[in-house]
Design a protein around this motif. Structure first.
Motif, PDB file in Angstrom:
ATOM      1  N   VAL A  26      50.962  59.700  26.547  1.00 44.16           N
ATOM      2  CA  VAL A  26      51.443  61.056  26.287  1.00 44.16           C
ATOM      3  C   VAL A  26      52.873  61.012  25.741  1.00 44.16           C
ATOM      4  N   GLU A  27      53.730  60.207  26.365  1.00 48.33           N
ATOM      5  CA  GLU A  27      55.129  60.114  25.932  1.00 48.33           C
ATOM      6  C   GLU A  27      55.261  59.580  24.508  1.00 48.33           C
ATOM      7  N   THR A  28      54.400  58.663  24.137  1.00 50.21           N
ATOM      8  CA  THR A  28      54.470  58.079  22.790  1.00 50.21           C
ATOM      9  C   THR A  28      53.606  58.844  21.783  1.00 50.21           C
ATOM     10  N   GLU A  29      52.975  59.905  22.246  1.00 48.27           N
ATOM     11  CA  GLU A  29      52.089  60.748  21.431  1.00 48.27           C
ATOM     12  C   GLU A  29      50.878  59.983  20.890  1.00 48.27           C
ATOM     13  N   LYS A  30      50.541  58.884  21.523  1.00 49.77           N
ATOM     14  CA  LYS A  30      49.333  58.139  21.149  1.00 49.77           C
ATOM     15  C   LYS A  30      48.085  58.871  21.634  1.00 49.77           C
ATOM     16  N   SER A  31      48.246  59.748  22.623  1.00 45.41           N
ATOM     17  CA  SER A  31      47.096  60.512  23.116  1.00 45.41           C
ATOM     18  C   SER A  31      46.576  61.465  22.042  1.00 45.41           C
ATOM     19  N   ILE A  32      47.433  61.863  21.114  1.00 41.42           N
ATOM     20  CA  ILE A  32      47.008  62.718  20.003  1.00 41.42           C
ATOM     21  C   ILE A  32      46.194  61.898  19.003  1.00 41.42           C
ATOM     22  N   ILE A  33      46.622  60.662  18.799  1.00 45.77           N
ATOM     23  CA  ILE A  33      45.942  59.776  17.850  1.00 45.77           C
ATOM     24  C   ILE A  33      44.597  59.310  18.419  1.00 45.77           C
ATOM     25  N   TYR A  34      44.548  59.125  19.731  1.00 47.05           N
ATOM     26  CA  TYR A  34      43.337  58.634  20.399  1.00 47.05           C
ATOM     27  C   TYR A  34      42.848  59.661  21.418  1.00 47.05           C
ATOM     28  N   PRO A  35      42.286  60.791  20.969  1.00 42.72           N
ATOM     29  CA  PRO A  35      41.893  61.844  21.910  1.00 42.72           C
ATOM     30  C   PRO A  35      40.764  61.435  22.860  1.00 42.72           C
ATOM     31  N   LEU A  36      39.878  60.568  22.419  1.00 41.18           N
ATOM     32  CA  LEU A  36      38.787  60.148  23.311  1.00 41.18           C
ATOM     33  C   LEU A  36      39.303  59.259  24.442  1.00 41.18           C
ATOM     34  N   VAL A  37      40.263  58.417  24.139  1.00 39.75           N
ATOM     35  CA  VAL A  37      40.884  57.588  25.177  1.00 39.75           C
ATOM     36  C   VAL A  37      41.627  58.491  26.155  1.00 39.75           C
ATOM     37  N   ASP A  38      42.329  59.480  25.613  1.00 35.96           N
ATOM     38  CA  ASP A  38      43.052  60.446  26.439  1.00 35.96           C
ATOM     39  C   ASP A  38      42.095  61.152  27.398  1.00 35.96           C
ATOM     40  N   ARG A  39      40.981  61.624  26.880  1.00 35.81           N
ATOM     41  CA  ARG A  39      40.009  62.340  27.709  1.00 35.81           C
ATOM     42  C   ARG A  39      39.380  61.426  28.758  1.00 35.81           C
ATOM     43  N   LEU A  40      39.062  60.206  28.367  1.00 36.91           N
ATOM     44  CA  LEU A  40      38.477  59.249  29.307  1.00 36.91           C
ATOM     45  C   LEU A  40      39.424  58.962  30.468  1.00 36.91           C
ATOM     46  N   ILE A  41      40.687  58.762  30.160  1.00 38.49           N
ATOM     47  CA  ILE A  41      41.662  58.489  31.227  1.00 38.49           C
ATOM     48  C   ILE A  41      41.810  59.708  32.132  1.00 38.49           C
ATOM     49  N   GLN A  42      41.809  60.908  31.552  1.00 38.55           N
ATOM     50  CA  GLN A  42      41.881  62.120  32.378  1.00 38.55           C
ATOM     51  C   GLN A  42      40.700  62.188  33.344  1.00 38.55           C
ATOM     52  N   LEU A  43      39.513  61.877  32.852  1.00 36.12           N
ATOM     53  CA  LEU A  43      38.328  61.906  33.716  1.00 36.12           C
ATOM     54  C   LEU A  43      38.409  60.856  34.817  1.00 36.12           C
ATOM     55  N   ILE A  44      38.888  59.676  34.459  1.00 38.47           N
ATOM     56  CA  ILE A  44      39.032  58.607  35.454  1.00 38.47           C
ATOM     57  C   ILE A  44      40.028  59.007  36.536  1.00 38.47           C
ATOM     58  N   LEU A  45      41.111  59.655  36.130  1.00 40.74           N
ATOM     59  CA  LEU A  45      42.137  60.047  37.097  1.00 40.74           C
ATOM     60  C   LEU A  45      41.681  61.181  38.011  1.00 40.74           C
ATOM     61  N   THR A  46      40.773  62.036  37.545  1.00 43.67           N
ATOM     62  CA  THR A  46      40.298  63.131  38.387  1.00 43.67           C
ATOM     63  C   THR A  46      39.104  62.742  39.244  1.00 43.67           C
ATOM     64  N   LEU A  47      38.458  61.635  38.950  1.00 48.53           N
ATOM     65  CA  LEU A  47      37.271  61.220  39.699  1.00 48.53           C
ATOM     66  C   LEU A  47      37.521  61.069  41.199  1.00 48.53           C
TER      67      LEU A  47
END
Length: 81
Positions: A26-47
């Motif tokens: 998020v800080e490096t704005e790579k989550s914008i470039i890789y939205p699927l990775v961003d979403r996957l990590i969000q799901l893993i963190l909420t599991l």
């Protein structure tokens, strides 16, 4: 741009947890470039939270239903005595 530019980014090296990795993305704005990775990590963190919540609800259901099931004078599942 090289194919491993994420791996070589100074803020993303030596991450010790998935939460750290997510924060770095998020800080490096790579989550914008890789939205699927961003979403996957969000799901893993909420599991873990989702699992704990489900376990707590099932535990409460068991606490409530056990005395009703064990009591012969309790109301049956269809509502008749």
């Amino acid at each position: 741009m090289s194919s491993n530019h994420v791996l070589n980014h100074p803020k993303l090296k030596n991450m010790s947890s998935i939460a750290d990795l997510y924060q770095g993305l998020v800080e490096t704005e790579k989550s914008i470039i890789y939205p699927l990775v961003d979403r996957l990590i969000q799901l893993i963190l909420t599991l873990p939270v989702s699992t704990i919540t489900t376990e707590q609800i099932l535990y409460l259901v068991i606490l409530i239903l056990t005395p009703l099931i064990n009591n012969p004078n309790s109301v049956s599942a269809c509502g008749a005595k």
